[in-house]
Design a protein around this motif. Sequence first.
Motif, mmCIF file in Angstrom:
data_model
loop_
_atom_site.group_PDB
_atom_site.id
_atom_site.type_symbol
_atom_site.label_atom_id
_atom_site.label_comp_id
_atom_site.label_asym_id
_atom_site.label_seq_id
_atom_site.Cartn_x
_atom_site.Cartn_y
_atom_site.Cartn_z
ATOM 1 N N LEU A 1 0.832 -1.199 0.000
ATOM 2 C CA LEU A 1 0.000 0.000 0.000
ATOM 3 C C LEU A 1 0.874 1.259 0.000
ATOM 4 O O LEU A 1 0.576 2.238 -0.689
ATOM 5 C CB LEU A 1 -0.903 -0.023 1.236
ATOM 6 C CG LEU A 1 -2.210 0.762 1.215
ATOM 7 C CD1 LEU A 1 -3.046 0.446 -0.013
ATOM 8 C CD2 LEU A 1 -3.002 0.487 2.486
ATOM 9 N N LEU B 1 -9.655 5.070 1.623
ATOM 10 C CA LEU B 1 -8.551 4.350 0.989
ATOM 11 C C LEU B 1 -8.408 4.747 -0.475
ATOM 12 O O LEU B 1 -7.305 5.046 -0.949
ATOM 13 C CB LEU B 1 -8.798 2.841 1.119
ATOM 14 C CG LEU B 1 -7.614 1.910 0.914
ATOM 15 C CD1 LEU B 1 -6.420 2.325 1.750
ATOM 16 C CD2 LEU B 1 -8.014 0.469 1.245
ATOM 17 N N VAL C 1 -5.361 6.844 -2.403
ATOM 18 C CA VAL C 1 -4.645 6.308 -3.568
ATOM 19 C C VAL C 1 -4.702 7.285 -4.742
ATOM 20 O O VAL C 1 -3.712 7.498 -5.452
ATOM 21 C CB VAL C 1 -5.220 4.928 -3.974
ATOM 22 C CG1 VAL C 1 -4.705 4.497 -5.340
ATOM 23 C CG2 VAL C 1 -4.873 3.881 -2.924
ATOM 24 N N ILE D 1 -6.524 -2.349 -5.296
ATOM 25 C CA ILE D 1 -6.145 -2.383 -3.878
ATOM 26 C C ILE D 1 -6.467 -3.763 -3.295
ATOM 27 O O ILE D 1 -5.645 -4.377 -2.610
ATOM 28 C CB ILE D 1 -6.885 -1.283 -3.082
ATOM 29 C CG1 ILE D 1 -6.408 0.110 -3.514
ATOM 30 C CG2 ILE D 1 -6.689 -1.468 -1.578
ATOM 31 C CD1 ILE D 1 -7.326 1.246 -3.075
ATOM 32 N N LEU E 1 -3.847 -6.362 -1.676
ATOM 33 C CA LEU E 1 -3.929 -6.735 -0.263
ATOM 34 C C LEU E 1 -4.153 -8.234 -0.088
ATOM 35 O O LEU E 1 -3.494 -8.887 0.733
ATOM 36 C CB LEU E 1 -5.035 -5.938 0.432
ATOM 37 C CG LEU E 1 -4.839 -4.418 0.477
ATOM 38 C CD1 LEU E 1 -5.956 -3.749 1.255
ATOM 39 C CD2 LEU E 1 -3.492 -4.052 1.077
#
Length: 206
Positions: free
Chosen positions: A31, A92, A96, A118, A122
């Motif tokens: 991330l 989130l 980004v 994402i 993850l």
Amino acid sequence: MVFDINDLNNLHIDVLREIGNIGAGNAATALAKMLGRKVDMEVPKVRIVEFKDVSDILGGAEMSVVGILLNVHGDIKGNILFVLQIDAAHILVNMVLGKPLENIDDFNELEISALKEIGNILTGSYISALSALTGLDIKPSVPNMAIDMAGAILSVPAIEFGKVGDTVLYIETEFKEGANRVIGDFFLIPDVESYETMLKALGVLS
């Protein structure tokens, strides 16, 4: 002796927690690369929970969430589910894409694409950790993403529960970037034999 998930002791849970730690660490690193900024991570909370309790953990069956679901096959079989509450997903994706964090308009195509990416990164981080620690060959499918009520998203792995057990490995992961905090819930939903395969590969089950 037939393996019973209820026989998992503290050592087994500690080993499974280590998978959560390494997976979340990998995810925080990935991330940070995506954001171009440092991302910290709280020590994940790891526990074995019953599948029927998952919707409560997510805030209730009617809670709107973003769910990323993929199948795993190879030496371990089952499902992986990564869930973000809508507010967390907005934070989130805004982080980004460099948008104001308070922007909570409906997700557009670019944002949905970013969320999928994402989720892909993850979940891939956890699979890599699991594979590296166990030496097992674990192959993920292409992730599917849905924005829906928690109950609806959970109905997909529920349909497959004829083939899997009634417990899941739950890893609550909190990422921090500056003053921003995002909590993501990660669920590994293996079939019963896969728990046994994992623990044997980790050397804590004979």
